[in-house]
Design a protein around this motif. Structure first.
Motif, mmCIF file in Angstrom:
data_model
loop_
_atom_site.group_PDB
_atom_site.id
_atom_site.type_symbol
_atom_site.label_atom_id
_atom_site.label_comp_id
_atom_site.label_asym_id
_atom_site.label_seq_id
_atom_site.Cartn_x
_atom_site.Cartn_y
_atom_site.Cartn_z
ATOM 1 N N MET A 1 0.835 -1.198 0.000
ATOM 2 C CA MET A 1 0.000 0.000 0.000
ATOM 3 C C MET A 1 0.870 1.248 0.000
ATOM 4 S SD MET A 1 -2.913 -1.099 2.739
ATOM 5 C CE MET A 1 -3.445 0.604 2.902
ATOM 6 N N GLY A 2 0.498 2.225 -0.815
ATOM 7 C CA GLY A 2 1.278 3.441 -0.888
ATOM 8 C C GLY A 2 0.393 4.672 -0.844
ATOM 9 N N TYR A 3 0.954 5.791 -0.376
ATOM 10 C CA TYR A 3 0.231 7.048 -0.259
ATOM 11 C C TYR A 3 0.945 8.109 -1.078
ATOM 12 C CZ TYR A 3 -1.656 4.649 3.848
ATOM 13 O OH TYR A 3 -2.230 3.727 4.681
ATOM 14 N N SER A 4 0.247 9.198 -1.311
ATOM 15 C CA SER A 4 0.900 10.340 -1.941
ATOM 16 C C SER A 4 1.901 10.944 -0.957
ATOM 17 C CB SER A 4 -0.142 11.386 -2.338
ATOM 18 O OG SER A 4 -0.698 11.992 -1.183
ATOM 19 N N ARG A 5 2.858 11.693 -1.494
ATOM 20 C CA ARG A 5 3.838 12.333 -0.620
ATOM 21 C C ARG A 5 3.164 13.322 0.331
ATOM 22 N NH1 ARG A 5 9.313 11.496 -1.894
ATOM 23 N NH2 ARG A 5 9.402 9.419 -2.808
ATOM 24 N N ASP A 6 2.124 14.012 -0.160
ATOM 25 C CA ASP A 6 1.411 14.949 0.713
ATOM 26 C C ASP A 6 0.752 14.214 1.880
ATOM 27 O OD1 ASP A 6 2.124 17.120 -0.787
ATOM 28 O OD2 ASP A 6 0.249 17.202 -1.934
ATOM 29 N N ALA A 7 0.175 13.052 1.587
ATOM 30 C CA ALA A 7 -0.458 12.273 2.652
ATOM 31 C C ALA A 7 0.582 11.798 3.659
ATOM 32 C CB ALA A 7 -1.213 11.082 2.064
ATOM 33 N N GLU A 8 1.758 11.414 3.172
ATOM 34 C CA GLU A 8 2.814 10.965 4.075
ATOM 35 C C GLU A 8 3.263 12.112 4.985
ATOM 36 O OE1 GLU A 8 3.452 8.076 4.544
ATOM 37 O OE2 GLU A 8 3.257 6.888 2.729
ATOM 38 N N ARG A 9 3.374 13.299 4.423
ATOM 39 C CA ARG A 9 3.774 14.437 5.244
ATOM 40 C C ARG A 9 2.693 14.798 6.257
ATOM 41 N NH1 ARG A 9 5.994 15.947 0.037
ATOM 42 N NH2 ARG A 9 8.272 15.910 0.161
ATOM 43 N N GLU A 10 1.432 14.674 5.871
ATOM 44 C CA GLU A 10 0.340 14.921 6.820
ATOM 45 C C GLU A 10 0.392 13.922 7.968
ATOM 46 O OE1 GLU A 10 -3.458 14.933 4.949
ATOM 47 O OE2 GLU A 10 -3.036 16.680 3.692
ATOM 48 N N ALA A 11 0.669 12.646 7.654
ATOM 49 C CA ALA A 11 0.746 11.623 8.698
ATOM 50 C C ALA A 11 1.932 11.877 9.625
ATOM 51 C CB ALA A 11 0.848 10.222 8.068
ATOM 52 N N ASP A 12 3.051 12.316 9.065
ATOM 53 C CA ASP A 12 4.197 12.681 9.905
ATOM 54 C C ASP A 12 3.852 13.843 10.829
ATOM 55 O OD1 ASP A 12 6.020 10.772 9.206
ATOM 56 O OD2 ASP A 12 7.249 12.061 7.935
ATOM 57 N N ALA A 13 3.150 14.839 10.282
ATOM 58 C CA ALA A 13 2.763 15.996 11.101
ATOM 59 C C ALA A 13 1.840 15.559 12.231
ATOM 60 C CB ALA A 13 2.084 17.050 10.228
ATOM 61 N N TYR A 14 0.920 14.644 11.929
ATOM 62 C CA TYR A 14 0.033 14.132 12.975
ATOM 63 C C TYR A 14 0.849 13.427 14.059
ATOM 64 C CZ TYR A 14 -3.780 11.657 15.259
ATOM 65 O OH TYR A 14 -4.663 11.187 16.190
ATOM 66 N N ALA A 15 1.835 12.623 13.638
ATOM 67 C CA ALA A 15 2.676 11.918 14.605
ATOM 68 C C ALA A 15 3.411 12.889 15.506
ATOM 69 C CB ALA A 15 3.662 11.003 13.878
ATOM 70 N N ARG A 16 3.984 13.939 14.931
ATOM 71 C CA ARG A 16 4.721 14.917 15.743
ATOM 72 C C ARG A 16 3.799 15.630 16.724
ATOM 73 N NH1 ARG A 16 7.243 15.752 10.653
ATOM 74 N NH2 ARG A 16 5.950 17.593 10.248
ATOM 75 N N GLU A 17 2.596 15.975 16.268
ATOM 76 C CA GLU A 17 1.643 16.651 17.159
ATOM 77 C C GLU A 17 1.204 15.745 18.301
ATOM 78 O OE1 GLU A 17 -1.457 17.830 14.559
ATOM 79 O OE2 GLU A 17 -0.241 19.351 13.517
ATOM 80 N N SER A 18 0.928 14.481 17.984
ATOM 81 C CA SER A 18 0.485 13.557 19.031
ATOM 82 C C SER A 18 1.607 13.263 20.018
ATOM 83 C CB SER A 18 -0.035 12.250 18.407
ATOM 84 O OG SER A 18 0.993 11.551 17.753
ATOM 85 N N MET A 19 2.855 13.172 19.523
ATOM 86 C CA MET A 19 3.989 12.958 20.411
ATOM 87 C C MET A 19 4.212 14.172 21.308
ATOM 88 S SD MET A 19 6.532 11.050 17.693
ATOM 89 C CE MET A 19 7.835 10.623 18.857
ATOM 90 N N ALA A 20 3.995 15.370 20.766
ATOM 91 C CA ALA A 20 4.154 16.585 21.580
ATOM 92 C C ALA A 20 3.118 16.609 22.704
ATOM 93 C CB ALA A 20 4.019 17.827 20.698
ATOM 94 N N ARG A 21 1.875 16.218 22.393
ATOM 95 C CA ARG A 21 0.833 16.190 23.429
ATOM 96 C C ARG A 21 1.154 15.182 24.517
ATOM 97 N NH1 ARG A 21 -2.657 16.478 18.864
ATOM 98 N NH2 ARG A 21 -2.935 14.213 19.007
#
Length: 358
Positions: free
Chosen positions: A255-275
């Motif tokens: 399964m693969g995603y667009s690069r934009d989707a991958e960056r959105e998922a990374d941003a979500y990970a960073r936000e959740s880790m910060a919380r």
């Protein structure tokens, strides 16, 4: 009451990833009593639905609990067998309509879906009904068979980490697959799998927290069906729970995603880790190490596994390292014993099956 019985059984109660081992008791009436040290529940027979035969085991699902699975072994009393749901020939709705009528409906739906959906995965994916998405996700996980690893300590550690990066009321479900690839995937229906290969590659639990948070991000941003539609086309929707997408773990891993989707998922990970006060520096180091080992930036471009469809690992490492707060008192998301239990999960599960890609 003459047909009362007790037989060994195992089940998942639908609320967490723990497998309960105990007994199923039937008193000759309309319900089963499931009894284990960590779980005691009653299940009305009317809520059970036949799922599959696995050797001498009968597997049942429960209408009111999406993740519920019950496995009964051995011979059952005739009275209970009559009350338990049996195997359908084609699927419940096809059996009700008849094969000819169902085939006609299927053909019409296929033609309409091809015209309407095939060219628009980006807007269609998030609009796929969640019931369809869950059905497809269950099929994909089910096709992994016995390759999902479970131990009490490992399951507890994974659930603890998941609670940190996904504190929402409606939980994403997570599991570990006994597959040696350096990979992790988000599946339809709110499910995430970490492959054992990526767990063994990780040097700290905070590294895995970043990976897990990334995959949870795909679920929360509803990227999964968009990726499936783009990669496998309309067959995902038309085949539903019998989709060929779920036939092999290789299909899941591809399964693969667009690069934009991958960056959105990374941003979500960073936000959740910060919380959750989880350091993103470890995840940055993870990406840097994978970039070095894969030869990223060299002429061979042999970036394998999880890196293949993602933005450049060094780009991702830079973003995670920049997210670290100066002077923050970060603490590991798991202690040493919990991390060790997660690392040894597949090795310690004596019932899990292995998987060879080739």
């Amino acid at each position: 009451m003459d047909e009362s019985f007790s037989v060994p059984a195992s089940w998942y109660d639908g609320h967490n990833a723990l497998r309960h081992q105990g007994t199923a008791r039937w008193d000759g009436l309309d319900r089963l009593q499931l009894d284990a040290d960590s779980s005691k529940i009653e299940v009305p027979l009317s809520e059970l639905r036949f799922s599959e035969l696995r050797g001498d085991q009968r597997i049942y699902r429960r209408d009111k609990e999406e993740g519920f699975r019950l496995s009964l072994e051995g011979d059952l009393p005739a009275g209970l067998t009559r009350q338990l749901p049996g195997k359908s020939d084609y699927g419940a709705w096809i059996d009700r309509l008849g094969l000819g009528r169902a085939a006609a409906i299927f053909t019409l739906a296929s033609a309409a879906a091809v015209a309407l959906f095939l060219t628009a995965p980006d807007w269609l994916g998030p609009r796929v009904p969640e019931s369809w998405e869950r059905q497809i996700g269950e099929a994909m996980v089910g096709d992994l068979g016995g390759r999902l690893c479970h131990t009490p300590a490992g399951d507890a550690a994974l659930n603890k980490m998941l609670a940190k990066v996904d504190p929402g009321a409606v939980k994403v479900r997570a599991g570990v697959a006994n597959i040696g690839m350096v990979n992790a995937v988000a599946l339809p229906g709110g499910q995430v799998l970490l492959f054992d290969g990526i767990i063994q590659q990780a040097e700290s639990p905070d590294e895995l927290a970043g990976v897990l948070g990334h995959e949870v991000g795909h679920v929360r941003e509803r990227h999964v069906m968009t990726a499936l539609l783009r990669q496998f086309g309309l067959s995902v929707l038309l085949a539903g729970a019998n989709s060929g997408v779920g036939n092999t773990a290789a299909g899941i891993a591809s399964m693969g995603y667009s690069r934009d989707a991958e960056r959105e998922a990374d941003a979500y990970a960073r936000e959740s880790m910060a919380r959750a006060d989880i350091s993103p520096v470890a995840t940055a180091g993870f990406f840097e190490r994978l970039a070095d080992e894969s030869g990223e930036g060299t002429n061979d471009n042999a970036v394998a596994g999880w890196l293949a469809s993602h933005p450049a690992a060094r780009e991702r490492a830079k973003a995670f390292r920049a997210a670290a707060k100066q002077g923050e008192d970060y603490r590991p998301v798991l202690n040493e014993a919990e991390f060790a239990a997660l690392k040894s999960m597949c090795e310690d599960d004596k019932d899990v099956e292995s998987f060879d890609l080739f």
